[in-house]
Motif scaffolding. Structure first.
Motif, PDB file in Angstrom:
ATOM      1  N   GLN A  15       0.838  -1.206   0.000  1.00 45.79           N
ATOM      2  CA  GLN A  15       0.000   0.000   0.000  1.00 45.79           C
ATOM      3  C   GLN A  15       0.868   1.250   0.000  1.00 45.79           C
ATOM      4  OE1 GLN A  15      -2.690   0.173   3.338  1.00 45.79           O
ATOM      5  NE2 GLN A  15      -3.349   2.272   2.877  1.00 45.79           N
ATOM      6  N   LEU A  16       1.958   1.198   0.746  1.00 43.65           N
ATOM      7  CA  LEU A  16       2.882   2.334   0.807  1.00 43.65           C
ATOM      8  C   LEU A  16       3.526   2.558  -0.560  1.00 43.65           C
ATOM      9  CD1 LEU A  16       4.124   4.422   2.706  1.00 43.65           C
ATOM     10  CD2 LEU A  16       5.804   2.717   3.406  1.00 43.65           C
ATOM     11  N   ALA A  17       3.895   1.465  -1.226  1.00 45.70           N
ATOM     12  CA  ALA A  17       4.499   1.572  -2.556  1.00 45.70           C
ATOM     13  C   ALA A  17       3.517   2.184  -3.547  1.00 45.70           C
ATOM     14  CB  ALA A  17       4.943   0.189  -3.030  1.00 45.70           C
ATOM     15  N   ALA A  22       5.979   3.698  -6.279  1.00 46.33           N
ATOM     16  CA  ALA A  22       7.286   3.052  -6.350  1.00 46.33           C
ATOM     17  C   ALA A  22       7.137   1.543  -6.269  1.00 46.33           C
ATOM     18  CB  ALA A  22       8.185   3.560  -5.222  1.00 46.33           C
ATOM     19  N   ASP A  23       8.223   0.843  -6.565  1.00 51.11           N
ATOM     20  CA  ASP A  23       8.242  -0.611  -6.485  1.00 51.11           C
ATOM     21  C   ASP A  23       8.304  -1.038  -5.014  1.00 51.11           C
ATOM     22  OD1 ASP A  23       8.835  -3.311  -7.952  1.00 51.11           O
ATOM     23  OD2 ASP A  23      10.339  -3.165  -6.356  1.00 51.11           O
ATOM     24  N   GLN A  29      13.523  -1.437   0.809  1.00 52.91           N
ATOM     25  CA  GLN A  29      14.930  -1.084   0.960  1.00 52.91           C
ATOM     26  C   GLN A  29      15.085   0.323   1.533  1.00 52.91           C
ATOM     27  OE1 GLN A  29      17.178  -1.124  -2.685  1.00 52.91           O
ATOM     28  NE2 GLN A  29      19.153  -0.861  -1.677  1.00 52.91           N
ATOM     29  N   ALA A  30      14.271   1.250   1.049  1.00 54.67           N
ATOM     30  CA  ALA A  30      14.336   2.623   1.547  1.00 54.67           C
ATOM     31  C   ALA A  30      13.936   2.694   3.011  1.00 54.67           C
ATOM     32  CB  ALA A  30      13.438   3.533   0.704  1.00 54.67           C
ATOM     33  N   GLY A 106      18.259   4.993  -2.392  1.00 54.54           N
ATOM     34  CA  GLY A 106      17.379   5.830  -3.205  1.00 54.54           C
ATOM     35  C   GLY A 106      16.990   7.075  -2.447  1.00 54.54           C
ATOM     36  N   GLY A 107      17.833   8.112  -2.510  1.00 51.69           N
ATOM     37  CA  GLY A 107      17.634   9.306  -1.699  1.00 51.69           C
ATOM     38  C   GLY A 107      16.301   9.982  -1.895  1.00 51.69           C
TER      39      GLY A 107
END
Length: 207
Positions: A15-17, A22-23, A29-30, A106-107
């Protein structure tokens, strides 16, 4: 890093992605980079008495059980999260994002993710410091039961317990047994590598 694992378990990554466009794997990872940075920044700021008192006050405003039953992203105030991040990282905020980006996290994604994660982290810590959750006061003791004499940073005070909870969250045991710089540079877990990248930037927030 136990706290990172605990919070990740309750995050709806898919849901956050979708919310971030984003993937899911990139978001995972972030988040694995952002969570230790937030916890490390809180821990570093908590070593200063003024910083610790400020954090304890903030915990009282985030005693909201955001992680109970899994995080509901609709309950997360991102504007509040931006303010939290600003307080934690201070004038080094952009440098922190840059350092996290250089670690391969991924900044840009981390920068968008931290305002979402910051209130969740404070809720997690509040549950342990104020409610006696794992690593917190324990024994059913509440914040209100601490005496006035212990509220100024001595053993048993909220400030002291905050440091212990944050030290344990970073995998380093009680905070009173180690200096802030040692905590940042000697983490054995994956989160430790993130703290190594950030180096002396952590703890630069408002105290």
């Amino acid at each position: 890093m136990a706290a990172t694992d605990d919070i990740l378990r309750d995050l709806p990554i898919d849901q956050l992605a979708q919310q971030l466009g984003a993937d899911p794997q990139e978001v995972q990872q972030a988040a694995q980079a952002a969570l230790p940075a937030l916890l490390g920044g809180l821990h570093a700021n908590a070593q200063d008495p003024g910083g610790a008192s400020s954090i304890v006050e903030a915990l009282g405003q985030h005693d909201d059980d955001l992680l109970a039953g899994g995080v509901d992203l609709g309950q997360v105030d991102q504007a509040d999260g931006e303010k939290i991040a600003s307080h934690i990282f201070g004038s080094n905020e952009e440098q922190v994002y840059s350092a996290l980006g250089s670690s391969g996290a991924g900044g840009g994604l981390v920068k968008r993710l931290i305002p979402i994660l910051a209130p969740i982290v404070l809720s997690y810590i509040a549950n342990r410091v104020l409610k006696g959750g794992a690593g917190g006061l324990g024994g059913g003791t509440t914040a209100a039961s601490t005496s006035d004499s212990s509220a100024q940073g001595g053993p048993g005070s909220l400030d002291s317990m905050l440091k212990d909870v944050l030290g344990g969250a970073l995998g380093g045991g009680t905070a009173t047994q180690q200096a802030p710089q040692q905590t940042q540079q000697t983490q054995p877990s994956a989160g430790g590598s993130i703290l190594d990248v950030l180096g002396g930037l952590l703890g630069g927030g408002r105290r």
